[in-house]
Design an enzyme around this catalytic site. Structure first.
Site, PDB file in Angstrom:
ATOM      1  N   HIS A 208      43.573  10.607  40.211  1.00  0.00           N
ATOM      2  CA  HIS A 208      42.781  11.812  39.924  1.00  0.00           C
ATOM      3  C   HIS A 208      42.453  11.921  38.448  1.00  0.00           C
ATOM      4  O   HIS A 208      41.334  12.237  38.065  1.00  0.00           O
ATOM      5  CB  HIS A 208      43.509  13.065  40.424  1.00  0.00           C
ATOM      6  CG  HIS A 208      43.383  13.251  41.903  1.00  0.00           C
ATOM      7  ND1 HIS A 208      44.199  12.593  42.789  1.00  0.00           N
ATOM      8  CD2 HIS A 208      42.520  13.975  42.646  1.00  0.00           C
ATOM      9  CE1 HIS A 208      43.847  12.931  44.023  1.00  0.00           C
ATOM     10  NE2 HIS A 208      42.833  13.757  43.970  1.00  0.00           N
TER      11      HIS A 208
ATOM     12  N   LYS B 249      49.869  18.218  50.914  1.00  0.00           N
ATOM     13  CA  LYS B 249      50.769  19.276  51.378  1.00  0.00           C
ATOM     14  C   LYS B 249      50.856  20.362  50.332  1.00  0.00           C
ATOM     15  O   LYS B 249      50.626  20.123  49.145  1.00  0.00           O
ATOM     16  CB  LYS B 249      52.143  18.718  51.710  1.00  0.00           C
ATOM     17  CG  LYS B 249      52.970  18.306  50.506  1.00  0.00           C
ATOM     18  CD  LYS B 249      54.409  18.061  50.917  1.00  0.00           C
ATOM     19  CE  LYS B 249      55.244  17.522  49.772  1.00  0.00           C
ATOM     20  NZ  LYS B 249      56.105  18.532  49.131  1.00  0.00           N
TER      21      LYS B 249
HETATM   22  S1  SF4 Z   1      60.243  16.331  52.647  1.00  0.00           S
HETATM   23 FE1  SF4 Z   1      61.263  16.683  50.694  1.00  0.00          FE
HETATM   24  S2  SF4 Z   1      61.234  14.754  49.656  1.00  0.00           S
HETATM   25 FE2  SF4 Z   1      59.743  14.656  51.286  1.00  0.00          FE
HETATM   26  S3  SF4 Z   1      57.797  15.251  50.370  1.00  0.00           S
HETATM   27 FE3  SF4 Z   1      58.747  17.078  51.191  1.00  0.00          FE
HETATM   28  S4  SF4 Z   1      59.893  17.962  49.477  1.00  0.00           S
HETATM   29 FE4  SF4 Z   1      59.425  15.848  48.976  1.00  0.00          FE
END
Ligand code: SF4
Lengths: 191, 292
Positions: A36, A103
């Protein structure tokens, strides 16, 4: 579940709304912080790579070479997207992205760009590295491996029915904003 | 490779690929609680499927295999230098084998040498005890959840949080609100009341070594732990912040003395991909027992 096949048209994207579950088949490109920043600073995509109608995946996968010498994706969950907030709108505008997977959601600049240029933010299940890696059937290419290192490189994934949820649509709606406001109001009742 | 190194390698493999049983049970209960047909339920189903797949394939549950934090309790005379060397070797091998991602970056140059060994990685905390047992616990803590950790200095006017347990409660719940789904919820909190900025965070992480189904020996803290989970789960943040019934799977709260001038509440957020395991070592360095 709504099936999406890359390359995706603007109409298809604009038909999606917050809360829709989708299954993506086709090509995903990974890209995170280094990519990015590089594109934001005017960097070019490698020859032969185009994001037009495509989907960028915020992901730093674990990839190994199998016995036959082919790349194999062994873990491929999403990484936190908000770090790309300063750059994402521009990458959507300049490279014709129709979807961004990650996410945690993104901010107003990205939401605005989704509306303006016809793009959605797709939330994958954070941490579901194995379920998502199973959807990656082939890894035909990698770019910027030397420059950025394995987790930060642009990997090309051929995916089948990769699951995600639309949490920011092309109409200015954000599930993240809604949940934040509702949970804030709820918390006020208990403190 | 010596036996100790083999044992540590196996500890890393299992920590990275398998959710401890206490956490798995909490996740299954959360899946049951979500309303059928919601995206929250879908998320929990994918999480559940992921746990099974990782275990069967002996692959990382999450690709962010996190900060590598060892807690070693051993007798007087345990050779810490040799232990540290073995741990570093085990980390290198685990990285080559793909149990750990190439995950450690030089903060100034941005270079990743691909070994996971460098200043601060792995981190080892040694602790002496009188028994001859050597117990090694390992936490792999991802970056996404680490980023939503928070430290509050009380009093906090905005939160109307005073220097008392109710103030701590307000601070902890604010941390949950601010985190939303960004730490890959449903999450588990490790909290420390007191200490300084460094020891507070450190102690909050140590709370994550506790079993989810244990009981805090301090009745006030036990009540607060339960209240935090219950209240957080009324907020509707839900798995991944999609909205839903389960925002937290647990909260573990410890306490340290503080200076009269300071009152810190330090919150470490652990994602559902709660990678924590431990082994008790036999005298020859082999694995005598698993601790979780
Ligand atoms: S599950 Fe935990 S380690 Fe995996 S991306 Fe999400 S916050 Fe990070």
């Amino acid at each position: 579940m709504i099936e999406l096949q890359t390359p995706i048209s603007e109409d298809q994207i604009r038909a999606l709304k917050v809360g829709d579950e989708v299954a993506i088949t086709g090509t995903l490109f990974t890209g995170r912080d280094a990519v990015h920043k590089y594109l934001h600073e005017g960097g070019k995509l490698p020859p032969g790579v185009s994001f037009q109608g495509g989907i960028l995946y915020h992901c730093g996968p674990v990839i190994i070479k199998d016995e036959a010498g082919n790349w194999k994706c062994v873990a491929a969950g999403p990484t936190t997207s908000i770090r790309e907030e300063p750059y994402q709108w521009q990458v959507i505008r300049d490279f014709g992205l129709r979807g961004v997977i990650g996410k945690g959601g993104m901010g107003d600049k990205t939401l605005q760009a989704c509306k303006e240029y016809g793009c959605v933010y797709l939330h994958a299940i954070g941490g579901a590295a194995q379920v998502l890696a199973e959807c990656v059937k082939r890894v035909p290419n990698v770019h910027f491996m030397e420059q950025f290192g394995a987790p930060e490189a642009i990997w090309e994934f051929e995916v089948v029915r990769f699951p995600a949820v639309v949490t920011m649509d092309a109409h200015g709606n954000s599930l993240h904003k809604e949940v934040l406001a509702a949970s804030q109001a709820e918390l006020a009742k208990y403190v | 490779m010596n036996l100790l190194q083999d044992s540590l390698l196996e500890l890393i493999r299992r920590t990275s690929a398998e959710i401890p049983e206490d956490v798995h049970r909490a996740i299954l209960a959360a899946l049951e609680r979500e309303r059928k047909g919601t995206i929250a339920e879908s998320a929990m189903k994918i999480i559940d499927r992921n746990i099974a797949l990782a275990k069967n394939k002996s692959q990382p549950i999450c690709q962010d295999t996190g900060s590598i934090i060892f807690y070693i309790a051993g007798p007087v005379g345990l050779d810490q230098i040799a232990f540290e060397a073995a741990a570093k070797e085990a980390v290198k091998v685990a990285t080559k084998k793909g149990y750990l991602r190439q995950n450690s970056v030089d903060s100034l140059t941005g270079k990743n040498d691909g070994t996971n060994v460098g200043p601060g990685s792995p981190t080892l905390h040694f602790h002496q005890h009188r028994s001859p047992e050597v117990a090694v616990r390992l936490i792999l803590k991802g970056g996404g959840c680490e980023n939503v950790g928070a430290q509050y200095s009380l009093p906090n006017e905005k939160l109307k949080a005073n220097r008392d347990l109710d103030g701590c409660r307000k601070a902890i719940l604010d941390a949950v609100l601010q985190a939303q789904g960004k730490g890959c919820g449903p999450g588990i909190l490790g909290v420390c009341i007191g200490g300084d900025r460094a020891t507070g965070y450190e102690h909050s992480k140590q709370q994550l070594l506790r079993r989810l189904d244990d009981t805090n020996p301090n009745p006030d803290l036990d009540r607060l732990e339960k209240d935090i989970v219950e209240t957080a789960n009324k907020l509707g943040i839900g798995p991944m912040g999609f909205g839903g019934q389960t925002t937290l799977l647990g909260a573990k709260i410890g306490v340290l003395n503080r200076l009269p001038a300071s009152y810190f509440v330090s919150v470490s957020y652990m994602c559902w991909a709660y990678r924590r395991q431990g082994v008790s070592l036999a005298p020859d360095g082999g694995i005598a027992a698993w601790l979780y």
